[in-house]
Design a protein around this motif. Sequence first.
Motif: not given
Length: 332
Positions: A169-179
């Motif tokens: 569950a990534p919570s960092n809100m960096m652009d492109g983090f899911v990919g």
Amino acid sequence: MAFPVVRHRRLRQSAALRSMVRETALSANDFIYPIFVTVGTNVKEEITSMPGVYHFSLDRLEAEIREVTALGIPSVMLFGVPDDKDSEGTSAFAPDGIVQEAIRAVKGWAPELLVVADTCLCQFTDHGHCGLIHVHERTGNAEVDNDASLTQLVRTAVSQAEAGADMIAPSNMMDGFVGAIREGLDEAGFTHIPILSYSVKYASAFYGPFREAAHSTPQFGDRKTYQMDPANAREALREAESDVIEGADMLMVKPALAYMDVIRLLKEHFDLPVAAYNVSGEYAMVKAAAANGWIDERAVVLETLTGMKRAGADILITYHAKDAARWLKGDE
């Protein structure tokens, strides 16, 4: 047809009838329970601003996990509070990091429990931001370096999966983090691990108690350059769409209570499960009002959680999970 032929009160005449026509059902199966794990021994320390929520060392964590499973709560989300922080957040992906150790322990005690790992750097960096910092050559300002941060986040996600996490569950809100995380997990052989993305995470005033709990208050500035403006709803659709394209398996809205309209937007526009995070400030407000005798805590909590689900949430991440599970079973 209208009154007096139509009488809406007919379907409200008894508890059995109201139950029969109830449109939204709340269940312990809806809950993910957040837990804060920390280093040391014999630590069970209540978080001042979150009554009933604790920091646990690993030797005190088992009893909490046993209680969660006994209540029928199917999932926990683990947040780590390390004793070693640096500018790179390296303890976030250390094989013997506090989250990694906790994941292994929980899966040993309760293999059937779904363990979700929060994937961020803020608890592990000495500056408290969710990514790496660089100093801009022209302005001299310290800024979060989006692309460099992705490398560390991928390393963190892979290390959590290696430790046995069932979901990232990534919570960092960096652009492109899911990919980036999806690619990293796949390359490491974890194609089966789903991503619950904090797709729509606002720069909210409701996070204050969490920052005490996670020891993650930024040491300078704020998070408004990467978390969303609370005034924006259409932007939430853009954020969520990016995560869908990049491979998210579930979408999250955080916070929940002030953003029910956004939960509904995501539910209507995407066919992925939607999670709502009932955050620390929302929890603390209820606890404070209940402690003063101003509200009926049980009634307010169950109404609030039902409202979040009615708005479109399939999953509820809430610090009320244990109490709500008891109440739903009819326990006092």
